[in-house]
Structure formats: structure tokens, C-alpha cells
Enzyme design. Structure first.
Site, short mmCIF file in Angstrom:
data_model
loop_
_atom_site.label_atom_id
_atom_site.label_comp_id
_atom_site.label_asym_id
_atom_site.label_seq_id
_atom_site.Cartn_x
_atom_site.Cartn_y
_atom_site.Cartn_z
N TYR A 19 0.81 -1.37 -0.09
CA TYR A 19 0.08 0.03 -0.01
C TYR A 19 0.85 1.29 0.01
O TYR A 19 0.23 2.42 -0.14
CB TYR A 19 -0.79 -0.05 1.25
CG TYR A 19 -0.12 0.13 2.51
CD1 TYR A 19 0.29 1.33 3.01
CD2 TYR A 19 0.22 -1.43 3.20
CE1 TYR A 19 1.35 0.99 4.32
CE2 TYR A 19 0.81 -1.31 4.34
CZ TYR A 19 1.29 -0.21 4.69
OH TYR A 19 2.21 -0.46 6.04
N GLY A 20 2.18 1.10 0.04
CA GLY A 20 3.27 2.33 0.12
C GLY A 20 4.26 2.37 -0.87
O GLY A 20 4.10 2.37 -2.06
N THR A 21 5.30 2.37 -0.19
CA THR A 21 6.49 2.71 -0.98
C THR A 21 7.16 1.20 -1.69
O THR A 21 7.86 1.43 -2.55
CB THR A 21 7.76 3.21 0.07
OG1 THR A 21 8.07 2.24 0.82
CG2 THR A 21 7.43 4.36 0.44
N LEU A 22 6.33 0.33 -1.65
CA LEU A 22 6.58 -0.99 -2.61
C LEU A 22 5.78 -1.01 -3.89
O LEU A 22 6.12 -1.89 -4.92
CB LEU A 22 6.39 -2.34 -1.72
CG LEU A 22 7.60 -2.60 -0.57
CD1 LEU A 22 6.88 -3.79 0.25
CD2 LEU A 22 8.65 -3.17 -1.57
N GLU A 94 10.76 -4.50 5.78
CA GLU A 94 10.03 -4.05 6.76
C GLU A 94 10.24 -4.14 8.18
O GLU A 94 9.62 -3.51 8.96
CB GLU A 94 8.65 -4.59 6.47
CG GLU A 94 8.04 -4.65 5.26
CD GLU A 94 7.68 -3.06 4.72
OE1 GLU A 94 7.96 -2.14 5.59
OE2 GLU A 94 7.30 -2.90 3.38
#
Length: 207
Positions: A19-22, A94
Site C-alpha cells: 500500500y506504500g513505498t513498495l 519492513e
């Protein structure tokens, strides 16, 4: 439908909702590109959480998904099928062994408003903010006084939310990520968008 079915074909693979920087176009997507090149990961398409969750930016505009379903918004992201080796690399990124994030189940559905018969609902996993600080971050974001508009929570980590993001190599190296999170939680809510290296450098501000 086909992509989702392919993702379930290999029982050794894990389904990871990012949902983010990946996500594509963001700073950590290079890891997934590397793993896709070696056959250790495959992109299954855009997916959205079935339930609403609080998603907010923490220190240095890093995104955090909080495991408080029913608060916030339905969250948009991308679904990947990954091998055990790829999953280990993602866990390392993570910081699951360091208490940064924790990998937990999340129910997601495919598509974005398509026909009902084309939608696929399945269980995957996502990297949530670790429970050791998640509730404090939720309360800092207004979770305890949630309003219908979602407060500071949002449903899609986009270029707008990315503005001000600081890459890991450019953050202060003399304090840990958990210390950075603690400083963020203790800082005034009004400083959320401007939390910077100056804030993180002053460890005396910790509550």
C-alpha cells in the site's frame, strides 16, 4: 481473474498486499522489480481492502497501515505473489524482527469498480505498523475522535502523500527507526507534514 488464479496456484507462495513505498513508481519498488526478474514475485494487479483501515504518514512521510479495521478508509494498493525467499527479503525491508512492522492477514478484493462477477475476494497479508506503537499513532492521527471524513487518514498513498518523503539513507543515522517513530508520536499533530531531520535530531523532545 486469471492473474489472481495464477497467484493461488503455487501453495508455497505468499500473497502480499502493498500500500506504500513498495508500489509501482515509489522508492522501494526496486526490490519487487528485482524479485520479479528472478521469478520470485509476480504482480497480480490492483486490489483494495474489503474493510476500512487507518492509513497515515508517520516520520519522514513514511506510510503506516494500522490494524484497526472500521476506522479510516478502504485502502488501495497492489497485490503480489512472492516466494519464501522473496518474503524473507520483504520481512527484512519492513523490519519485522525489529518491531518496525508486522505481517498480518488482510482481506482484499480485485479491481476498482468493475462488474460484480469480475471481482475476486481473497485473503492476503500486509505489513501493518507494529502493535507496540500502533495505538499511539492511531490516537495521534485522531483515531480516538474519528470523524466521517477520516481525519488525517487516507485511502491511497499517492504522489500527494509522498511529498516530503525522506529516503532511509537520508534520514538521521544516530537514532533508530523506532526512536524516530517515538519522536513523531510525541510531536504536535500540527507538525505531521513538516516532521524533519531537525525533529529527529532532537532526542530530548521524546515524551
Amino acid at each position: 481473474m486469471g492473474a489472481a488464479a495464477a497467484g493461488k496456484a503455487d501453495e508455497n507462495q505468499a500473497l502480499i498486499f502493498t500500500y506504500g513505498t513498495l508500489k509501482k513508481g515509489f522508492s522501494n519498488h526496486g526490490l519487487l522489480e528485482e524479485m520479479m526478474a528472478t521469478g520470485d514475485a509476480s504482480y497480480l494487479g490492483p486490489y483494495t481492502t474489503v474493510d476500512e483501515y487507518p492509513l497515515l504518514c508517520g516520520p519522514f512521510r513514511v506510510p503506516f497501515l494500522l490494524n484497526f479495521p472500521g476506522s479510516g478508509h478502504r485502502v488501495s494498493g497492489e497485490l503480489y505473489a512472492v516466494s519464501p525467499a522473496a518474503l524473507q527479503r520483504m520481512d527484512e525491508l519492513e523490519g519485522t524482527s525489529k518491531g518496525h512492522y508486522e505481517r498480518l492477514p488482510v482481506k482484499v478484493e480485485s479491481g476498482g469498480g468493475g462488474r460484480e462477477e469480475e471481482r475476486v475476494v481473497m485473503w492476503a497479508e500486509a505489513y501493518y505498523a507494529d502493535r507496540s506503537y500502533a495505538e499511539e499513532m492511531w490516537r495521534r492521527g485522531g483515531g480516538g475522535k474519528e470523524v466521517s471524513g477520516g481525519g488525517v487518514f487516507f485511502g491511497n498513498y499517492s504522489e500527494k502523500e509522498l511529498k516530503g518523503y525522506v529516503k532511509r539513507k537520508d534520514r538521521p543515522q544516530h537514532i533508530s527507526f523506532l526512536e524516530q517513530i517515538r519522536l513523531f508520536i510525541c510531536s504536535p499533530s500540527s507538525s505531521s507534514s513538516s516532521f524533519s531531520a531537525a525533529n529527529a535530531s532532537d532526542s530530548n523532545n521524546c515524551c
